[in-house]
Design an enzyme around this catalytic site. Structure first.
Site, PDB file in Angstrom:
ATOM      1  N   CYS A   1       8.641  24.419  83.817  1.00 57.65           N
ATOM      2  CA  CYS A   1       9.310  23.359  83.310  1.00 57.65           C
ATOM      3  C   CYS A   1       9.979  23.555  82.028  1.00 57.65           C
ATOM      4  CB  CYS A   1       8.763  22.352  83.638  1.00 57.65           C
ATOM      5  SG  CYS A   1      10.131  21.031  83.426  1.00 57.65           S
TER       6      CYS A   1
ATOM      7  N   HIS B   1       8.219  21.895  89.265  1.00 52.29           N
ATOM      8  CA  HIS B   1       7.251  22.129  89.600  1.00 52.29           C
ATOM      9  C   HIS B   1       6.348  22.461  90.577  1.00 52.29           C
ATOM     10  CE1 HIS B   1       6.806  20.068  85.822  1.00 52.29           C
ATOM     11  NE2 HIS B   1       8.102  19.631  86.070  1.00 52.29           N
TER      12      HIS B   1
ATOM     13  N   GLU C   1       3.396  22.982  90.900  1.00 52.60           N
ATOM     14  CA  GLU C   1       2.213  22.763  91.065  1.00 52.60           C
ATOM     15  C   GLU C   1       2.254  21.185  92.104  1.00 52.60           C
ATOM     16  OE1 GLU C   1       3.783  22.696  88.774  1.00 52.60           O
ATOM     17  OE2 GLU C   1       3.688  21.728  87.027  1.00 52.60           O
TER      18      GLU C   1
ATOM     19  N   SER D   1     -27.642  11.397  87.062  1.00 46.69           N
ATOM     20  CA  SER D   1     -26.912   9.746  87.141  1.00 46.69           C
ATOM     21  C   SER D   1     -26.310   9.214  89.028  1.00 46.69           C
ATOM     22  CB  SER D   1     -25.844  10.013  86.692  1.00 46.69           C
ATOM     23  OG  SER D   1     -25.076  10.963  87.252  1.00 46.69           O
ATOM     24  N   GLY D   2     -27.087  10.481  89.498  1.00 44.39           N
ATOM     25  CA  GLY D   2     -26.546   9.763  90.867  1.00 44.39           C
ATOM     26  C   GLY D   2     -25.101  10.151  91.238  1.00 44.39           C
ATOM     27  N   GLY D   3     -24.696  10.696  90.432  1.00 46.05           N
ATOM     28  CA  GLY D   3     -23.276  11.165  90.846  1.00 46.05           C
ATOM     29  C   GLY D   3     -22.917  12.658  91.447  1.00 46.05           C
ATOM     30  N   VAL D   4     -21.917  13.232  92.076  1.00 49.89           N
ATOM     31  CA  VAL D   4     -22.377  13.996  92.305  1.00 49.89           C
ATOM     32  C   VAL D   4     -22.263  15.671  91.686  1.00 49.89           C
ATOM     33  CG1 VAL D   4     -20.518  15.823  93.450  1.00 49.89           C
ATOM     34  CG2 VAL D   4     -20.380  13.853  93.720  1.00 49.89           C
TER      35      VAL D   4
ATOM     36  N   SER E   1     -24.264  15.798  88.094  1.00 48.14           N
ATOM     37  CA  SER E   1     -25.417  16.339  87.758  1.00 48.14           C
ATOM     38  C   SER E   1     -26.275  16.549  88.686  1.00 48.14           C
ATOM     39  CB  SER E   1     -26.022  14.812  87.200  1.00 48.14           C
ATOM     40  OG  SER E   1     -25.478  13.677  87.913  1.00 48.14           O
TER      41      SER E   1
END
Ligand code: XMP
Length: 507
Positions: free
Chosen positions: A79, A167, A169, A221-224, A226
């Site tokens: 582009c 584009h 992508e 943190s409980g998140g993916v 960390s």
């Protein structure tokens, strides 16, 4: 040496997507600002120039010196990238007579060109530009066109340089993957050997070398992100890693208990700290969203710092920072909409060295690594959840009682999504407690109680999001369950705003 493709970022919204698509092909790549090309890095095998919000003749347009790249490395302009190469070589770029947005089909294709190998006329491509190349310089050759865009793609003859105005992508470009593979593997000679397994092997080795016998502390943190960082580090250095999981009191129902249990089952050396009282007292009476975020961010640092100091001789702070966090912080056109709380503020204060084993990975790669490390699906596929937790989903001041109400409503919604097989179909979901009361009737009684909003979105990266079109029958059941089971709530609404202009979280 890890070979790589460099993506020069001229500020397009789809730059990250280019990176992800190259990685999906199995080739390692890095995104760098348009003026920061790593000329001294011998591992670069090719360069992609991204799109841009600017026109090439805009005064503020981002420019790069391509003379040190063209002819030395294979170059693909996308582009604006394509227009920039053409324009700086003497071609003409002008505002398109009709703006060229959306689907188009390739009308003619130069089949013999290596960039176009296997791509047939009729393939759908995605256009998104206000300017167009109206004449190409001498020595440039058109290799694809659409009905409206004569120079959909070109090659510079005698040079490994190409440009495409569409584009590749974007997922709507049907031949996009093929085109990128042609460039990365066919033209640049990429080995396509970047996999979760190879990443784990080389990272574990590098971590052992980097950390030796040093002690490391990590905030979970409980998140993916960390969690995966912790499991990876645990594989590398075992008990020298101490993880700290802070409960600020605004997590989901039973989340602290359940996630702590998951971590223990994974063999992590984890300390759970219940600091909810501190947070509730500091947040008492605070209604302003940014103030809430700041209080929680600071409180988290204090608690973490105190815990970390109990570990003798700790030298490193590990974080689950991932690649989009790094690119966003490099962002060349970005503005801060919300101050995100994560452990980013910790190192200066703690005087620890920083270890970020996932800083090169995109989210889907983090998940693939987690899976490969044997982590359970329910941890890996967890929806993102904001650091400040339910505090930014309770509009107005926060009390333990409000948190308890919201936890129940949220639990019914999330469990419902799981039971109906919808959980994995949405990017994230949750309930929001609104600062309004409305009149209702239950039995023969008039009620005057709270309203809860439900939010579920689809997204690929949280930068943009659409509201999830959940089935009406599901929504009817969730609404019924919440109103019948959660005391103090008599009305449920569904948020049908997209991002932008709304954001995912309400605060
Ligand atoms: P917004 O509301 O900005 O959210 O559209 C985008 C994504 O970021 C999450 N989010 C946070 N994550 N700390 C985090 O780690 C935070 O303070 C925070 N605030 C929002 C949000 O849940 C969504 O996934």
């Amino acid at each position: 040496m890890q070979e790589k493709i460099i993506i020069l970022d001229f500020g397009s919204q789809t730059t990250q997507l280019i990176g992800r698509r190259v990685r999906e092909l199995g080739e390692y790549c890095e995104i760098v600002p348009y003026n920061k090309f790593p000329y001294d890095d011998p591992s670069v095998i090719g360069v992609i120039l991204s799109g841009s919000p600017f026109s090439v003749y805009d005064e503020k347009a981002f420019t790069a010196d391509l003379s040190r790249l063209r002819g030395r490395l294979p170059v693909l302009g996308i582009c604006y990238g394509a227009q920039f190469i053409a324009y700086t070589s003497g071609g003409t770029v002008e505002p398109a007579p009709s703006r060229e947005y959306g689907r188009a089909r390739l009308a003619s294709v130069e089949a013999a060109d290596p960039l176009m190998a296997g791509i047939e006329p009729g393939a759908q491509v995605w256009m998104s530009h206000g300017d167009t190349i109206t004449s190409i310089p001498a020595g440039f050759k058109t290799i694809a066109s659409t009905e409206d865009v004569p120079v959909a793609a070109y090659r510079v003859e005698g040079e490994q340089t190409w440009g495409v105005q569409f584009h590749p992508e974007v997922y709507h470009s049907e031949c996009g993957t093929q085109l990128l593979r042609n460039f990365v593997a066919g033209i640049c000679g990429g080995r396509l050997d970047w996999t979760a397994d190879s990443f784990i092997e080389s990272t574990v080795k590098a971590l052992r070398e980097q950390l030796g016998d040093d002690k490391v502390v990590l905030g979970l943190s409980g998140g993916v992100d960390s969690s995966v960082a912790a499991v990876l580090l645990n594989r590398a250095i075992g008990k020298n890693l101490t993880c700290i999981f802070v409960d600020h009191g605004m997590l989901r129902k039973d989340e602290f208990k359940n996630v702590l249990h998951d971590y223990e089952c994974l063999g992590l050396n984890v300390v759970g700290v219940d600091a909810s009282e501190k947070f509730f007292s500091e947040l008492s009476g605070v209604t302003e969203p940014e103030k809430k975020r700041k209080i929680i961010g600071k409180g988290f640092i204090d608690v973490f710092d105190a815990e970390a100091h109990k570990i003798e001789d700790v030298k490193w702070l590990a974080q689950g920072t991932i690649y989009p966090d790094c690119i966003e912080s490099l962002s060349i056109t970005g503005t801060t909409i919300k101050s995100h709380h994560n452990v980013g503020g910790l190192p200066e204060k703690m005087n620890l060295r920083l270890c970020e084993p996932l800083r090169l990975l995109f989210k889907d790669e983090v998940r693939a690594v987690g899976r490969q490390l044997g982590m359970p699906d329910h941890l890996i596929k967890r929806h993102p959840f904001p650091g400040p937790g339910l505090a930014v989903r309770i509009l107005g001041d926060i009390t333990p009682e409000k948190v308890a109400v919201l936890q129940e409503a949220d639990h019914i919604f999330i469990q419902g999504l799981r039971d109906w097989g919808l959980y994995d179909k949405v990017w994230q979901a949750g309930a929001i407690l609104l600062p309004v009361q409305s009149v209702g009737v239950m039995g023969d009684e008039r009620t005057y109680e709270r309203a809860v909003a439900l939010r579920a979105v689809t997204s690929t990266d949280a930068m943009t999001a659409d509201w999830a079109h959940l089935p009406y029958d599901f929504m009817a059941q969730v609404s019924n369950d919440i109103i019948n089971k959660v005391r103090g709530v008599n009305r449920v609404c569904y948020d049908i705003s997209s991002k932008p202009p709304a954001t995912i979280e309400w605060e």
